[in-house]
Design an enzyme around this catalytic site. Structure first.
Site, PDB file in Angstrom:
ATOM      1  N   GLU A  70      67.158   0.797 -21.359  1.00 14.70           N
ATOM      2  CA  GLU A  70      67.838  -0.057 -22.330  1.00 14.70           C
ATOM      3  C   GLU A  70      69.222  -0.385 -21.761  1.00 14.70           C
ATOM      4  OE1 GLU A  70      68.798  -2.367 -25.248  1.00 14.70           O
ATOM      5  OE2 GLU A  70      70.098  -0.623 -24.958  1.00 14.70           O
ATOM      6  N   CYS A  81      64.036  -4.381 -14.352  1.00 16.79           N
ATOM      7  CA  CYS A  81      64.075  -4.611 -15.797  1.00 16.79           C
ATOM      8  C   CYS A  81      65.492  -4.428 -16.364  1.00 16.79           C
ATOM      9  CB  CYS A  81      63.026  -3.762 -16.497  1.00 16.79           C
ATOM     10  SG  CYS A  81      62.495  -4.522 -18.036  1.00 16.79           S
ATOM     11  N   GLU A 116      57.615   0.906 -10.392  1.00 25.79           N
ATOM     12  CA  GLU A 116      57.533   2.382 -10.353  1.00 25.79           C
ATOM     13  C   GLU A 116      56.387   2.907 -11.224  1.00 25.79           C
ATOM     14  OE1 GLU A 116      59.532   0.596 -12.045  1.00 25.79           O
ATOM     15  OE2 GLU A 116      60.011   1.525 -13.981  1.00 25.79           O
ATOM     16  N   HIS A 132      58.024  -3.464 -13.644  1.00 22.97           N
ATOM     17  CA  HIS A 132      58.222  -2.036 -13.324  1.00 22.97           C
ATOM     18  C   HIS A 132      57.334  -1.576 -12.164  1.00 22.97           C
ATOM     19  CE1 HIS A 132      60.613  -0.723 -16.882  1.00 22.97           C
ATOM     20  NE2 HIS A 132      60.120  -1.850 -17.371  1.00 22.97           N
ATOM     21  N   ARG A 156      67.416 -11.630 -22.164  1.00 21.99           N
ATOM     22  CA  ARG A 156      66.784 -10.350 -22.507  1.00 21.99           C
ATOM     23  C   ARG A 156      65.622 -10.546 -23.475  1.00 21.99           C
ATOM     24  NH1 ARG A 156      71.227  -6.576 -24.744  1.00 21.99           N
ATOM     25  NH2 ARG A 156      69.535  -5.069 -24.572  1.00 21.99           N
TER      26      ARG A 156
HETATM   27  N1  GLN Z   1      64.699  -4.875 -23.124  1.00 24.92           N
HETATM   28  C1  GLN Z   1      65.460  -3.966 -22.320  1.00 24.92           C
HETATM   29  C2  GLN Z   1      66.927  -4.385 -22.248  1.00 24.92           C
HETATM   30  O1  GLN Z   1      67.266  -5.439 -22.686  1.00 24.92           O
HETATM   31  C3  GLN Z   1      64.870  -3.831 -20.938  1.00 24.92           C
HETATM   32  C4  GLN Z   1      63.464  -3.274 -21.001  1.00 24.92           C
HETATM   33  C5  GLN Z   1      63.059  -2.432 -19.839  1.00 24.92           C
HETATM   34  O2  GLN Z   1      63.881  -2.022 -18.992  1.00 24.92           O
HETATM   35  N2  GLN Z   1      61.790  -2.098 -19.820  1.00 24.92           N
HETATM   36  O3  GLN Z   1      67.750  -3.651 -21.767  1.00 24.92           O
END
Ligand code: GLN
Length: 196
Positions: free
Chosen positions: A47, A77, A173, A171, A104
């Site tokens: 996040e 991400c 990973e 992702h 986002r």
């Molecule tokens: N929605 C998240 C953000 O805005 C990112 C999501 C993620 O890293 N899987 O930070």
């Protein structure tokens, strides 16, 4: 060669394992000294607003920007959102190390997470399809002239590089495919050789 994974929040453990699978040493990074001991750094998913707060709290935000001015960073991400030049919906501060505008959570609610197979761009030197896991991913709305697009999904860039930095909105990973991490390791190796 040692790769750090920023370990303040998010799925840093999966990245650590992925780096090891790809053939390098990985350490968790929570301090400036740990960061300095690394040749390259990964900013994981999670996040981004929380990560930003923790970076400020730990006094690591400026350290991270300094690190990126001389060494490679791979943001995935939430990490991609941190690396970008401009962040939308809502706007928040970012490192500005890669010339991207990101929006986002841009895939919307119903389809906020998905797994798709993507054929990399022809110049990407990644052979065959890559399985990409998207979780509340951002969309790259704009990429500057120095950004090289390696993979696209629905026409938007999802894996890019700019100089020594790499950005994925998915992702890598979370699958057992080591190729994306290996590509980052190659960039780190190149940066090390150039620095000598
Ligand atoms: N929605 C998240 C953000 O805005 C990112 C999501 C993620 O890293 N899987 O930070």
């Amino acid at each position: 060669m040692r790769i750090g994974v920023l370990a303040l929040q998010g799925d840093f453990e999966a990245h650590q394992k992925a780096v090891e699978r790809a053939g390098a040493e990985a350490i968790e990074v929570r301090t400036a000294a740990q960061m300095d001991s690394c040749d390259g750094l990964i900013l994981p998913g999670g996040e981004s607003t929380t990560m930003l707060k923790l970076l400020r709290l730990e006094g690591l935000f400026d350290e991270l920007r300094r690190f990126g001015q001389s060494k490679p960073i791979f943001g995935t991400c939430a990490g991609a959102i941190l690396l970008a030049g401009k962040v939308l919906s809502p706007h928040q501060e970012s490192l500005g190390l890669v010339d991207l505008t990101v929006e986002r959570n841009a895939y919307g609610r119903q389809i906020d997470s998905r797994i798709v197979r993507i054929e990399p761009e022809s110049g990407a030197s990644i052979e065959g399809p890559v399985e990409a896991v998207f979780i509340r991913a951002p969309i790259i709305r704009d990429a500057g002239p120095e950004v090289n697009v390696l993979m696209r999904y629905q026409e938007q860039p999802v894996l890019v590089e700019q100089g020594r930095h790499m950005v994925a909105t998915f992702h890598p990973e979370l699958t057992s495919d080591p190729r994306i991490h290996q590509r980052f390791l190659a960039t780190v190796k190149k940066a090390l050789l150039n620095g000598k």
